[in-house]
Enzyme design. Structure first.
Site, mmCIF file in Angstrom:
data_model
loop_
_atom_site.group_PDB
_atom_site.id
_atom_site.type_symbol
_atom_site.label_atom_id
_atom_site.label_comp_id
_atom_site.label_asym_id
_atom_site.label_seq_id
_atom_site.Cartn_x
_atom_site.Cartn_y
_atom_site.Cartn_z
ATOM 1 N N SER A 84 -11.221 0.397 2.753
ATOM 2 C CA SER A 84 -10.520 0.168 4.019
ATOM 3 C C SER A 84 -9.930 1.474 4.540
ATOM 4 C CB SER A 84 -9.401 -0.857 3.833
ATOM 5 O OG SER A 84 -9.925 -2.115 3.468
ATOM 6 N N ARG A 115 0.819 -1.222 0.000
ATOM 7 C CA ARG A 115 0.000 0.000 0.000
ATOM 8 C C ARG A 115 0.851 1.270 0.000
ATOM 9 N NH1 ARG A 115 -2.142 -3.756 -1.170
ATOM 10 N NH2 ARG A 115 -3.986 -4.761 -0.294
ATOM 11 N N GLU A 133 -4.957 4.189 5.642
ATOM 12 C CA GLU A 133 -4.880 4.096 4.185
ATOM 13 C C GLU A 133 -5.489 5.346 3.568
ATOM 14 O OE1 GLU A 133 -6.284 0.826 1.916
ATOM 15 O OE2 GLU A 133 -5.273 -0.692 3.136
#
Length: 308
Positions: free
Chosen positions: A225, A176, A296
């Site tokens: 998320s 990520r 995130e």
């Protein structure tokens, strides 16, 4: 020309649309956020390059695709938003199992396009609620797949409108996270997949979406998320273990269906509600587990609502 004096004449030779004081909530999957001082919808990559080349060099820029993975604060954004969704949307089938895709293409569209062309390995994109530009920026992934595992080369653009072709080895790619982009943005990529079977891939996509609908609050406004999974664990498990499912601030609620999702219940939340709930979850998890959850989601813009 100073940005404060910029008007529609700024794009006289451009083909895109320049909007002023444009509400951003409708451009985000959380459906919150104040207005952008300016929002530009480029007609194509060349048009985008022309527009950027004429912007003041110190103009704040925000790139927005589907608006997932982003929390726009209630005060909005005082610079220029470049909208890629519905704008940079070309997909081209190449030789050697490759596809060239522009940044504004949704991940779901990319998954279906590759499957229908008998290519496998991109089915996981169907489960990512964003654009390919965003997927490249954060190495988005799910169900065992990650975006950069397929990247052969990318095109980037800087704020002067200069376009470069770059290779994966020029970036540091991790979970990520993608480093090495500098003051540039992804505008397209060449991706290589594997030979496959259309029916098999389309069925896999169907199964993936059914699983997503069963385990995630897809019928509520959310950004995807909220937190990264910490090494060796899952953010959702940690949040649930701290008894935070269903906890709310205003209209922002930790989803009962999946604890790593915060929903805007019936569209009643403000960005401030959501941001406060994010901080509350981080604090409670830190206090009870000594683990720091890393977001995130990107928090962007001005917290205070401006009188215009």
């Amino acid at each position: 020309m100073s940005i404060t004096g910029m008007d529609s004449s700024h794009v006289t030779e451009s083909q895109g649309a320049l909007l002023f004081n444009e509400p951003l909530a409708e451009y985000t999957t959380w459906r919150v956020g104040g207005p952008a001082a300016r929002l530009y919808k480029p007609a194509n990559i060349d048009d985008l390059a022309l527009f950027l080349s004429r912007l003041p060099f110190d103009e704040p820029l925000l790139w927005l695709g589907l608006g997932s993975n982003s929390l726009i604060r209630d005060g909005g954004f005082s610079g220029t938003v470049i909208l890629t969704q519905g704008c940079l949307k070309e997909m081209t089938l190449l030789s050697d199992n490759c596809i060239r895709v522009e940044a504004g293409v949704s991940c779901a569209s990319m998954a279906r396009f590759s499957a229908r062309n008998n290519l496998s390995g991109g089915e996981f994109w169907a489960g990512i609620p964003g654009t390919m530009g965003g997927a490249l920026r954060m190495n988005a992934g799910c169900h065992g797949g990650e975006t950069w595992q397929s990247v052969i080369e990318v095109q980037t653009i800087n704020r002067r409108g200069e376009i470069r072709t770059r290779k994966p080895e020029e970036f540091e790619v991790a979970y990520r996270h993608v480093a090495g982009l500098g003051d540039e943005w992804f505008i397209s990529a060449k991706l290589q997949l594997s030979p496959g079977n259309k029916e098999t891939s389309l069925q896999l996509i169907k199964d993936l979406l059914a699983h997503r609908a069963k385990t995630q609050p897809t019928n509520e406004y959310n950004c995807g998320s909220v937190f990264r999974n910490p090494p060796g664990d899952f953010a959702a498990r940690l949040i649930e273990s701290c008894g935070l499912k269903g906890v709310s601030i205003g209209g922002a609620v930790v989803s009962e269906k999946h604890a790593n999702f915060i929903i805007n219940h019936q569209g009643t939340a403000t960005a401030a509600n959501i941001e406060a709930l994010i901080h509350l979850v981080q604090t409670k998890v830190r206090e009870q587990t000594s683990i720091e959850l890393i977001r995130e989601v990107h928090i962007i813009g001005d917290a205070n609502v401006q009188t215009r």
